[in-house]
Structures are given as C-alpha cells and as structure tokens.
Design a protein around this motif. Structure first.
Motif, mmCIF file in Angstrom:
data_model
loop_
_atom_site.group_PDB
_atom_site.id
_atom_site.type_symbol
_atom_site.label_atom_id
_atom_site.label_comp_id
_atom_site.label_asym_id
_atom_site.label_seq_id
_atom_site.Cartn_x
_atom_site.Cartn_y
_atom_site.Cartn_z
ATOM 1 N N ALA A 87 0.837 -1.199 0.000
ATOM 2 C CA ALA A 87 0.000 0.000 0.000
ATOM 3 C C ALA A 87 0.875 1.253 0.000
ATOM 4 O O ALA A 87 1.785 1.389 0.819
ATOM 5 N N TYR A 88 0.585 2.153 -0.937
ATOM 6 C CA TYR A 88 1.364 3.384 -1.095
ATOM 7 C C TYR A 88 0.431 4.580 -1.137
ATOM 8 O O TYR A 88 -0.656 4.499 -1.705
ATOM 9 N N GLU A 89 0.890 5.684 -0.582
ATOM 10 C CA GLU A 89 0.151 6.920 -0.770
ATOM 11 C C GLU A 89 0.629 7.534 -2.076
ATOM 12 O O GLU A 89 1.807 7.419 -2.438
ATOM 13 N N VAL A 90 -0.278 8.152 -2.801
ATOM 14 C CA VAL A 90 0.059 8.775 -4.076
ATOM 15 C C VAL A 90 0.691 10.131 -3.791
ATOM 16 O O VAL A 90 0.141 10.937 -3.044
ATOM 17 N N VAL A 91 1.842 10.375 -4.366
ATOM 18 C CA VAL A 91 2.573 11.622 -4.174
ATOM 19 C C VAL A 91 2.323 12.503 -5.393
ATOM 20 O O VAL A 91 2.747 12.179 -6.492
ATOM 21 N N GLU A 92 1.607 13.567 -5.164
ATOM 22 C CA GLU A 92 1.297 14.521 -6.221
ATOM 23 C C GLU A 92 1.657 15.915 -5.719
ATOM 24 O O GLU A 92 1.723 16.148 -4.504
ATOM 25 N N PRO A 93 1.889 16.850 -6.633
ATOM 26 C CA PRO A 93 2.226 18.208 -6.194
ATOM 27 C C PRO A 93 1.183 18.751 -5.222
ATOM 28 O O PRO A 93 -0.019 18.628 -5.439
ATOM 29 N N GLY A 94 1.670 19.304 -4.124
ATOM 30 C CA GLY A 94 0.792 19.941 -3.157
ATOM 31 C C GLY A 94 0.147 19.019 -2.143
ATOM 32 O O GLY A 94 -0.519 19.480 -1.230
ATOM 33 N N THR A 95 0.346 17.697 -2.269
ATOM 34 C CA THR A 95 -0.258 16.803 -1.289
ATOM 35 C C THR A 95 0.579 16.761 -0.018
ATOM 36 O O THR A 95 1.792 16.941 -0.051
ATOM 37 N N VAL A 96 -0.075 16.519 1.085
ATOM 38 C CA VAL A 96 0.600 16.362 2.366
ATOM 39 C C VAL A 96 0.747 14.865 2.597
ATOM 40 O O VAL A 96 -0.238 14.123 2.576
ATOM 41 N N LEU A 97 1.974 14.425 2.802
ATOM 42 C CA LEU A 97 2.218 13.006 3.010
ATOM 43 C C LEU A 97 1.944 12.622 4.454
ATOM 44 O O LEU A 97 2.082 13.437 5.363
ATOM 45 N N ASN A 98 1.551 11.359 4.652
ATOM 46 C CA ASN A 98 1.335 10.854 6.001
ATOM 47 C C ASN A 98 2.617 10.974 6.801
ATOM 48 O O ASN A 98 3.718 10.792 6.281
ATOM 49 N N ASP A 99 2.485 11.251 8.076
ATOM 50 C CA ASP A 99 3.612 11.362 8.986
ATOM 51 C C ASP A 99 3.790 10.017 9.681
ATOM 52 O O ASP A 99 2.905 9.567 10.402
ATOM 53 N N HIS A 100 4.908 9.380 9.460
ATOM 54 C CA HIS A 100 5.177 8.054 10.028
ATOM 55 C C HIS A 100 5.020 8.051 11.546
ATOM 56 O O HIS A 100 4.437 7.135 12.113
ATOM 57 N N ASP A 101 5.510 9.077 12.225
ATOM 58 C CA ASP A 101 5.426 9.141 13.684
ATOM 59 C C ASP A 101 3.996 9.136 14.169
ATOM 60 O O ASP A 101 3.660 8.493 15.146
ATOM 61 N N ALA A 102 3.122 9.846 13.452
ATOM 62 C CA ALA A 102 1.719 9.940 13.886
ATOM 63 C C ALA A 102 1.035 8.585 13.816
ATOM 64 O O ALA A 102 0.176 8.287 14.626
ATOM 65 N N ARG A 103 1.390 7.732 12.846
ATOM 66 C CA ARG A 103 0.746 6.429 12.716
ATOM 67 C C ARG A 103 1.224 5.449 13.775
ATOM 68 O O ARG A 103 0.523 4.525 14.121
#
Length: 106
Positions: A87-103
């Motif tokens: 499972a991957y998050e899609v990286v597109e301009p302007g998106t905020v990526l998930n923070d590993h620490d928060a999960r």
C-alpha cells in the motif's frame, strides 16, 4: 492510494493465473472507492506478475478487502502475493504526506 501486489508464478501456471488475476481484479473493481487498476507481467521475467489498483483512500481499500465477494473471489489469489509492503500513498504536487510518527503513536 495505490496498491501494488506482485506475484511469482511458474510459467506453466501463467495461463490459469492470468484468468484468476483478471477475475480478482474485476471483483475489486466493483467495490466502492475503486478508481482504476491494471494487471501486468514483467517483460524480462515472465514469472513475475503485478496487480496495481488505485483507491479513493485507504478506508475504501480496507472495506473492499473485507467484503464477502472479495474474500470469496479475490483473497485466495491475492494471498499468493509476494510478502512485501503493497500500500502506497500517491505523491502529487501539493499533497501532504502521512507522517510516520503519527501512525505509530498509540
């Protein structure tokens, strides 16, 4: 979100696997939140197959996997996937990526 599931399939099983992965993909494609997907086979290593699917969000994907139809018609084949993160998050301009620490908190 993007899901990449890779499979190692002996060449002799290729034709039946192709039918099975197409059927599994079709069942997944019927689920709410499904966006797109494809089945592929590696050009250099014909024993390596891939199923990629795109979902509106991780919840849609998880709900799809828990549906009766997917458990019955797709999970047996999906369980043959190589044991690796898929499972991957899609990286597109302007998106905020998930923070590993928060999960990992909690």
């Amino acid at each position: 979100m993007l899901v990449v599931s890779r499979f190692r399939v002996p060449e002799a099983e290729g034709p039946s696997f192709r039918e099975g992965i197409a059927a599994a993909h079709a069942v997944l494609a019927e689920r709410p939140g499904y966006v797109a997907g494809q089945v592929g086979r590696n050009l250099d290593d014909p024993e390596l197959w891939v199923l990629t699917t795109r979902w509106e969000h991780v919840g849609a994907y998880r709900r799809a996997l828990s549906s009766y139809e997917v458990k019955l018609h797709a999970v047996p084949l999906l369980s043959r996937a190589l044991d690796e993160p898929s499972a991957y998050e899609v990286v597109e301009p302007g998106t905020v990526l998930n923070d590993h620490d928060a999960r990992s908190v909690g």
